[in-house]
Write an enzyme that holds these catalytic residues in place. Sequence first.
Site, PDB file in Angstrom:
ATOM      1  N   ASP A 100       0.605 -46.393 -24.174  1.00  9.10           N
ATOM      2  CA  ASP A 100       0.856 -46.072 -22.763  1.00  9.10           C
ATOM      3  C   ASP A 100      -0.210 -45.170 -22.154  1.00  9.10           C
ATOM      4  O   ASP A 100      -0.924 -44.455 -22.856  1.00  9.10           O
ATOM      5  CB  ASP A 100       2.196 -45.316 -22.633  1.00  9.10           C
ATOM      6  CG  ASP A 100       3.392 -46.175 -22.974  1.00  9.10           C
ATOM      7  OD1 ASP A 100       3.218 -47.307 -23.447  1.00  9.10           O
ATOM      8  OD2 ASP A 100       4.520 -45.694 -22.761  1.00  9.10           O
ATOM      9  N   HIS A 151       3.169 -49.514 -16.246  1.00  9.04           N
ATOM     10  CA  HIS A 151       3.746 -48.197 -16.551  1.00  9.04           C
ATOM     11  C   HIS A 151       3.850 -47.385 -15.255  1.00  9.04           C
ATOM     12  O   HIS A 151       3.855 -46.164 -15.300  1.00  9.04           O
ATOM     13  CB  HIS A 151       2.875 -47.499 -17.595  1.00  9.04           C
ATOM     14  CG  HIS A 151       3.500 -46.311 -18.263  1.00  9.04           C
ATOM     15  ND1 HIS A 151       4.832 -46.249 -18.620  1.00  9.04           N
ATOM     16  CD2 HIS A 151       2.977 -45.123 -18.658  1.00  9.04           C
ATOM     17  CE1 HIS A 151       5.077 -45.075 -19.204  1.00  9.04           C
ATOM     18  NE2 HIS A 151       3.979 -44.374 -19.221  1.00  9.04           N
ATOM     19  N   HIS A 155       3.102 -42.466 -12.699  1.00 13.86           N
ATOM     20  CA  HIS A 155       3.941 -41.864 -13.733  1.00 13.86           C
ATOM     21  C   HIS A 155       5.068 -40.976 -13.195  1.00 13.86           C
ATOM     22  O   HIS A 155       5.374 -39.929 -13.782  1.00 13.86           O
ATOM     23  CB  HIS A 155       3.071 -41.052 -14.713  1.00 13.86           C
ATOM     24  CG  HIS A 155       3.596 -41.074 -16.129  1.00 13.86           C
ATOM     25  ND1 HIS A 155       4.588 -40.239 -16.574  1.00 13.86           N
ATOM     26  CD2 HIS A 155       3.256 -41.836 -17.189  1.00 13.86           C
ATOM     27  CE1 HIS A 155       4.833 -40.489 -17.858  1.00 13.86           C
ATOM     28  NE2 HIS A 155       4.044 -41.459 -18.246  1.00 13.86           N
ATOM     29  N   TYR A 192       8.733 -41.866 -19.043  1.00 13.53           N
ATOM     30  CA  TYR A 192       9.770 -41.086 -19.745  1.00 13.53           C
ATOM     31  C   TYR A 192      10.899 -41.972 -20.277  1.00 13.53           C
ATOM     32  O   TYR A 192      11.938 -41.466 -20.705  1.00 13.53           O
ATOM     33  CB  TYR A 192      10.343 -39.984 -18.843  1.00 13.53           C
ATOM     34  CG  TYR A 192       9.263 -39.234 -18.119  1.00 13.53           C
ATOM     35  CD1 TYR A 192       8.485 -38.296 -18.790  1.00 13.53           C
ATOM     36  CD2 TYR A 192       8.981 -39.503 -16.786  1.00 13.53           C
ATOM     37  CE1 TYR A 192       7.451 -37.644 -18.135  1.00 13.53           C
ATOM     38  CE2 TYR A 192       7.951 -38.857 -16.130  1.00 13.53           C
ATOM     39  CZ  TYR A 192       7.180 -37.926 -16.813  1.00 13.53           C
ATOM     40  OH  TYR A 192       6.153 -37.285 -16.172  1.00 13.53           O
ATOM     41  N   HIS A 246       0.236 -43.361 -27.393  1.00 21.56           N
ATOM     42  CA  HIS A 246      -0.570 -43.215 -26.173  1.00 21.56           C
ATOM     43  C   HIS A 246      -2.045 -43.350 -26.534  1.00 21.56           C
ATOM     44  O   HIS A 246      -2.542 -42.564 -27.344  1.00 21.56           O
ATOM     45  CB  HIS A 246      -0.287 -41.864 -25.524  1.00 21.56           C
ATOM     46  CG  HIS A 246       1.140 -41.699 -25.078  1.00 21.56           C
ATOM     47  ND1 HIS A 246       2.147 -41.289 -25.939  1.00 21.56           N
ATOM     48  CD2 HIS A 246       1.737 -41.927 -23.882  1.00 21.56           C
ATOM     49  CE1 HIS A 246       3.296 -41.254 -25.274  1.00 21.56           C
ATOM     50  NE2 HIS A 246       3.076 -41.640 -24.022  1.00 21.56           N
TER      51      HIS A 246
HETATM   52 ZN   LIG Z   1       3.702 -42.498 -20.003  1.00 23.56          ZN
END
Ligand SMILES: [Zn+2]
Length: 339
Positions: A100, A151, A155, A192, A246
């Site tokens: 991500d 995504h 964010h 999240y 990530h």
């Molecule tokens: Zn993220």
Amino acid sequence: MKPLLIVSGILVASAVGAGVAISPMLTSAKAVRDDGPATTQSISQNPQGAQAKGAQGNAAHAEAVAPAPAPAPPPVVTPRKNYTYKSFNVDGNYIAMTFDDGPNPETTPQLLAILKERGIKATFFVLGNMVAKHPEVLKMIADEGHEIGSHSWSHPQLTRISQAAVEKELGNTSEAIFQVTGKRPMYLRPPYGSMKPSLRTMIEEKYGLTTVNWAVDPNDWKFRDSQKVHDAIMAQVTPGAIVLAHDIYPTTVAAMPRVLDELIAKGYKFGTISDLIAMDKTPKVQLLAALPNTGKPQQAQQKPQKPKPATASAKPDGAKPASKPAAGAAQPPRAGGVY
Ligand SMILES: [Zn+2]
């Protein structure tokens, strides 16, 4: 009037006929190009083996002059509706690695090289604002056959902003991905992991995005320690798991060669989210198990495997450590992996 109607009827009929005749060929050609090689390589542990298979396949194809049907049709990907994926119920030790918050020019290309060396296909959940800044890195990801999911743009916690803001986040991100890759994403990793059923339904219906969370969370954003990332993934992983990581952290990327080599040594195989959805046997099993007790004993043995989704999914995906930790705790009930 009548002759006109007949003529237009014939025209329509032949147009439809042509469409019917042509579209399966187009679909088939596209499917082979998009899904065939990716599936073969990603499911293989051995890139050389995959290449050898590919060479045989090409030779066989060249001999077959007639439009013989392909021996193994590409997997059909029909994600479940109103559902959040965290793991899959598959035969074999398949897992999905997901990364991500990129694309990041400092770290993503290095990860791509690590994946390529091992013939592994992964899924990258990218941020729209990062795509806008680094389209060439997204192009690299796409060109190497990895899957690309959304995504969001910036964010945010999608359950805490207006629907109009959610639509802007997702619409703009899908468009940015499309501009670079020519494909719109099919999957959303909500920042999240935060989602609620009504929002998820809207997102599915309006943007065609299926929600995908995770079963394995190494908290790589928090620890920034390659050893801890390695240890956490190895401790939590089970067949069918979706692994969260990530690609923007050097410590995470540095952990990957050892993590992936050990997973391979343990017999794990890798696929994209689409690969694993195509193999997933969960839908019928879970629907049966979710029914009230009907007194049919044969359903008991079909109890789905759930590799501890509750604890892992209750944590934020944590790309932004600065964000308020209370936000995750204030979420609607998500215990038990209900959605
Ligand atoms: Zn993220």
